[in-house]
Design a protein around this motif. Structure first.
Motif, short mmCIF file in Angstrom:
data_model
loop_
_atom_site.label_atom_id
_atom_site.label_comp_id
_atom_site.label_asym_id
_atom_site.label_seq_id
_atom_site.Cartn_x
_atom_site.Cartn_y
_atom_site.Cartn_z
N TYR A 68 -2.07 -1.86 7.88
CA TYR A 68 -1.39 -1.77 9.16
C TYR A 68 -1.02 -0.32 9.43
CZ TYR A 68 -0.69 -6.83 9.55
OH TYR A 68 -0.88 -8.18 9.67
N GLN A 113 1.73 2.09 11.83
CA GLN A 113 2.94 2.09 12.66
C GLN A 113 3.11 3.47 13.28
OE1 GLN A 113 6.74 1.64 10.65
NE2 GLN A 113 7.56 0.45 12.36
N ASN A 131 8.39 4.72 16.57
CA ASN A 131 9.17 3.82 17.44
C ASN A 131 8.38 2.61 17.92
OD1 ASN A 131 11.50 5.49 17.36
ND2 ASN A 131 10.45 6.86 18.76
N GLN A 132 7.43 2.18 17.13
CA GLN A 132 6.65 1.00 17.48
C GLN A 132 6.61 0.03 16.30
OE1 GLN A 132 2.82 1.60 19.30
NE2 GLN A 132 3.48 3.45 20.36
N GLY A 133 6.14 -1.18 16.57
CA GLY A 133 5.91 -2.16 15.51
C GLY A 133 4.63 -1.83 14.77
N LEU A 134 4.24 -2.73 13.88
CA LEU A 134 3.03 -2.52 13.10
C LEU A 134 1.82 -3.12 13.81
CD1 LEU A 134 5.33 -2.22 10.94
CD2 LEU A 134 3.65 -3.01 9.28
N LEU A 159 -2.33 -4.15 13.27
CA LEU A 159 -3.36 -4.39 12.27
C LEU A 159 -4.52 -3.42 12.46
CD1 LEU A 159 -4.36 -6.25 9.95
CD2 LEU A 159 -5.45 -7.66 11.72
N GLU A 191 2.62 6.08 10.17
CA GLU A 191 2.86 5.52 8.84
C GLU A 191 1.91 4.36 8.64
OE1 GLU A 191 6.95 4.82 7.86
OE2 GLU A 191 6.47 4.92 5.73
N PHE A 199 0.64 1.09 6.17
CA PHE A 199 1.09 0.13 5.19
C PHE A 199 -0.08 -0.72 4.71
CE2 PHE A 199 5.65 0.59 5.47
CZ PHE A 199 5.85 1.11 6.74
N ALA A 248 5.14 0.32 0.12
CA ALA A 248 6.26 1.12 0.64
C ALA A 248 5.85 2.01 1.81
CB ALA A 248 6.86 1.97 -0.47
N GLY A 249 4.55 2.16 2.04
CA GLY A 249 4.10 2.94 3.18
C GLY A 249 3.71 4.37 2.81
#
Lengths: 117, 116
Positions: B36, B38, B41-44, B46, B88, B90, B108-109
């Protein structure tokens, strides 16, 4: 397009307040999840729900509860907010097709950044 | 139990250089693996996933990942970094839980910086 909506992007609450974080998905997904995201810790699962009125504890449920009265809505409740609950909260949902869920990734909302003062 | 380790919390590359983000997993059963991304300031979102079949999987934005069972790895690569790749990332593995359901376990990213 598939959508998961979290009602607030930013929230500031006082210690001891009861806090509601709302999440709505428009995809008729069965599974819904609440994670918190903290630097260096990645995403940690708080609670999840298989389907309406069903809920299960995740890895860090202490201090939280959830509600899922309708399929599209999954609410996270902080019973008495504390400063260590300051975090980014992410809601996600996932479809189940033909009884299988593991093949499918999650759809995430944009997150709610909660600050408890 | 399944778990995920991302090597390197921060990676910095030059624009146009190869991007390599490392992910190792542990799983007692054949894993389902995900990457994923990110953005600030956004969600994750795919990027790509491996379930079965071809071990080299292609995702969005020119990223790809190769599942190597012998190395228990699922590293993410992109031949040429672009400034817009700064984000970031994940890695996640699917873990079976009670009742036959499963959930994603996240690493942990890794924060990717791209400089001119």
């Amino acid at each position: 397009d598939v959508k998961v909506t979290q009602s607030s992007r930013y929230l500031v609450k006082r210690t001891g307040e009861k806090v509601f974080l709302e999440c709505v998905q428009d995809m008729d997904h069965e599974n819904m999840f609440w994670y918190r995201q903290d630097p260096g810790l990645g995403l940690r699962l708080i609670y999840f729900s298989y389907d309406v009125k069903m809920k299960e504890k995740g890895d860090i449920p202490e201090g939280y509860s959830v509600s899922r009265e309708k399929k599209e809505r999954f609410s996270l409740i902080l019973e008495s907010a504390s400063t260590n609950q300051t975090s980014m909260y992410l809601c996600a949902s996932r479809v189940i097709i033909q009884g299988l869920s593991q093949n499918y990734g999650y759809t995430f909302g944009s997150g709610t950044r909660l600050t408890v003062v | 139990a399944q778990s995920v380790t991302q090597l390197g919390s921060h990676v910095s590359v030059s624009e146009g250089a190869l991007v390599l983000l490392r992910c190792n997993y542990s799983s007692s059963v054949p894993p389902y693996l995900f990457w994923y991304v990110q953005y600030p300031n956004q969600g994750l979102q795919l990027l790509l996933k491996y379930t079965t079949g071809a071990t080299l999987v292609k995702g969005i934005n020119g990223f790809e990942a190769e599942f190597k069972k012998s190395e228990t790895s699922f590293h993410l690569t992109k031949p040429s970094a672009h400034m817009s790749d700064a984000a970031e990332y994940f890695c996640a593995v699917s873990r079976i839980i009670t009742g036959g359901y499963n959930k994603l376990i996240f690493g942990a990213g890794t924060r990717l910086a791209v400089h001119p």
